[in-house]
Design a protein around this motif. Sequence first.
Motif, PDB file in Angstrom:
ATOM      1  N   ARG A  45       1.068  -2.855   1.678  1.00  0.00           N
ATOM      2  CA  ARG A  45       2.196  -3.023   0.768  1.00  0.00           C
ATOM      3  C   ARG A  45       2.748  -4.430   0.917  1.00  0.00           C
ATOM      4  O   ARG A  45       2.553  -5.089   1.946  1.00  0.00           O
ATOM      5  CB  ARG A  45       3.295  -1.987   1.013  1.00  0.00           C
ATOM      6  N   ARG A  57      14.619  -4.575   1.857  1.00  0.00           N
ATOM      7  CA  ARG A  57      14.261  -3.350   1.137  1.00  0.00           C
ATOM      8  C   ARG A  57      15.501  -2.501   0.877  1.00  0.00           C
ATOM      9  O   ARG A  57      16.444  -2.481   1.674  1.00  0.00           O
ATOM     10  CB  ARG A  57      13.234  -2.535   1.932  1.00  0.00           C
ATOM     11  N   VAL A 108       3.717   5.066  -6.504  1.00  0.00           N
ATOM     12  CA  VAL A 108       2.896   4.315  -5.563  1.00  0.00           C
ATOM     13  C   VAL A 108       2.852   2.831  -5.914  1.00  0.00           C
ATOM     14  O   VAL A 108       2.679   1.973  -5.036  1.00  0.00           O
ATOM     15  CB  VAL A 108       1.467   4.905  -5.513  1.00  0.00           C
ATOM     16  N   ASN A 162       4.716  -0.303  -4.094  1.00  0.00           N
ATOM     17  CA  ASN A 162       4.230  -1.065  -2.940  1.00  0.00           C
ATOM     18  C   ASN A 162       3.781  -2.473  -3.295  1.00  0.00           C
ATOM     19  O   ASN A 162       3.660  -3.326  -2.412  1.00  0.00           O
ATOM     20  CB  ASN A 162       3.064  -0.326  -2.276  1.00  0.00           C
TER      21      ASN A 162
END
Length: 260
Positions: free
Chosen positions: A89, A100, A236, A239
């Motif tokens: 990622r 994040r 997904v 990432n």
Amino acid sequence: MPPAAHCSDAARRRGDRPRPTARRSNGRPLGHRIPRLGQDRLGRATRQGRLLMPPLIIRPTVVPFVTAWSGEHLGPESDLTVQLTPGPRLGYQAPRPTDRDTAGALWARMTHSPGTGRPIYDSMHVARQRICMYSMKCQICGNPASRNKDGWLFINWRRPWDPPTWPEGSLTEQPPLCEPHARMSVEQCPHLARGDYAVLRVQTPRLWGISGTNYQLTTGGWHARESNVMVPYGHVGLNAVLASRMIRELRNVTVIDLAK
């Protein structure tokens, strides 16, 4: 007539429920067809011949809190690296706790120096937009946004990806507003004269995801592929995206008259 009476027989047999539509403050549903904007001879925005707002001014009287300045810059791509947790990622070589969000999306880094250079009105600062959208702060002043029994105050304009039920169910990158600055935005924001918009009260502004730059992992590292990619939380594809905007989905919407 109860809502179920508006469903087709086939829909009733399937047990489908009708999709919600935006409500006007007088209770009538907002139609799917939104009249296009026009202009009068003075260049003022009109809809079906009616004046929508005062004449646009050349320069807004207030620089919004979320606006980026020419003296603020994004971090270099050389700061990016590949993290294995356990799969590959996008990450930073020198990670920070604020890189994040709570959903795991990686955010672009941008210097913070408002007032340096000139304001770029069509661009939002990465961190300030994120703060306002996550904490429901006014995008103009940075103070708490307006909220009443009908919900949070937003201004939203139609985008190509919006559903037919717009503004119900629309996705927005624009943080909410307080009432005084919502009125100021309607009077001064040139973007509102470029398309159909609505002033809203939103009971459920759900955190939906992010938009940003999509990266591809190659033998030489990460390389940018496409910008302004919208990715929902939990996908997904998150990432490989460097986020620059937080997105909320507007549900249980009421279209209001800001003058009231």
